[in-house]
Design an enzyme around this catalytic site. Sequence first.
Site, PDB file in Angstrom:
ATOM      1  CG  ASP A 165      -3.952 -13.301   4.455  1.00 18.69           C
ATOM      2  OD1 ASP A 165      -4.616 -14.343   4.659  1.00 18.69           O
ATOM      3  OD2 ASP A 165      -4.393 -12.325   3.834  1.00 18.69           O
ATOM      4  CG  ASP A 206      -2.164  -4.519   9.500  1.00 14.70           C
ATOM      5  OD1 ASP A 206      -3.111  -3.755   9.762  1.00 14.70           O
ATOM      6  OD2 ASP A 206      -1.542  -4.479   8.413  1.00 14.70           O
ATOM      7  CG  ASP A 232      -9.802  -1.421  12.196  1.00  9.89           C
ATOM      8  OD1 ASP A 232     -10.436  -0.748  11.368  1.00  9.89           O
ATOM      9  OD2 ASP A 232      -8.946  -0.941  12.952  1.00  9.89           O
ATOM     10  CD  GLN A 239      -2.388  -1.361   2.770  1.00  7.35           C
ATOM     11  OE1 GLN A 239      -3.587  -1.278   2.978  1.00  7.35           O
ATOM     12  NE2 GLN A 239      -1.537  -1.637   3.730  1.00  7.35           N
TER      13      GLN A 239
END
Length: 334
Positions: free
Chosen positions: A164, A133, A182, A58
């Site tokens: 994962d 996370d 989340d 990301q």
Amino acid sequence: MGDISVSNGISNGNGVNGKSHSLNGYRKSCWYEEEIEENLRWCFALNSILHTGASQFQDIALLDTKPFGKALVIDGKLQSAEIDEFIYHESLVHPALLYHPNPKTLFIMGGGEGSTAREILRHKAVEKVSMCDIDEEVVDFCRSYLVVNREAFCDPRLELIINDARAELESRKECFDVIIGDLADPIEGGPCYKLYTKSFYEYTVKPRLTHNGIFVTQAGPAGIFSHTEVFSCIYNTLKQVFKYVVPYSAHIPSYADTWGWVMASDAPFCLSAEEFDLRMKQRIKGENRYLDGRTFASASTLSKAVRTSLENETHVYTEGAARFIYGHGRQNQD
């Protein structure tokens, strides 16, 4: 997505028309701009760009914004802002933990920012929180820059896992009282959309819940027009897996929309507003800024238009029939 531009009142084609009148004429400003949908953009003025970077998965940015304080942006989508993140995180965490009779063990899918763990760890009964996370760089980034969550990251009850979430849950033998999603929004090319599917809920999440355990997930925009993007089908998908499903929503100013969550269990959700408040007083350290029993009763009373959409929704979220909110992850931009 997520353009940053400097404007003196003349659009440069990449940002916004930042016309701002003052006694001395135009005022120069640096602006953050996010494309919410094809013909709708949301922008706000910046004090500074604190940090930008990119992980394997990301793009990451931390902005100091004029209206909302520090804001975390991932893949061109605002994730949370200093001024109003408490609305999102209190809404995500506390209903599930208060409806559960005695939540001791919890699993967070995502949550690298640390705010979800912070809210969970306010509950006195909690013994262990496993936060999983996939993106270590996001976690390290947030641990370094988001001072408000440093205490949570240091709490001995917090187990931090970089993996994962699907693989981690499938490898675990223990079960959890509450599992919290989340995750980043399901966007094309993003890393998370497979964690909103019926097969994931049915074969990975549900088997890892204790008897009468509760699952709750953030479920994307839930506004009068935006709720049909993913909110309604996430709700309908969870209805295929759990006996009792509660959708609820709240307006979050920095998101420029109402946001949605869905809570699910095989045990009924039976708690009055007064009982909700009593459990809050008994179980939680400190005062909530946003959520109490009456607020949750209001949040779970959706508008007629949204209720009708949810009642009539037939789409089930699968890997082959996924829905996405507007935007693209890095994998679709490279």
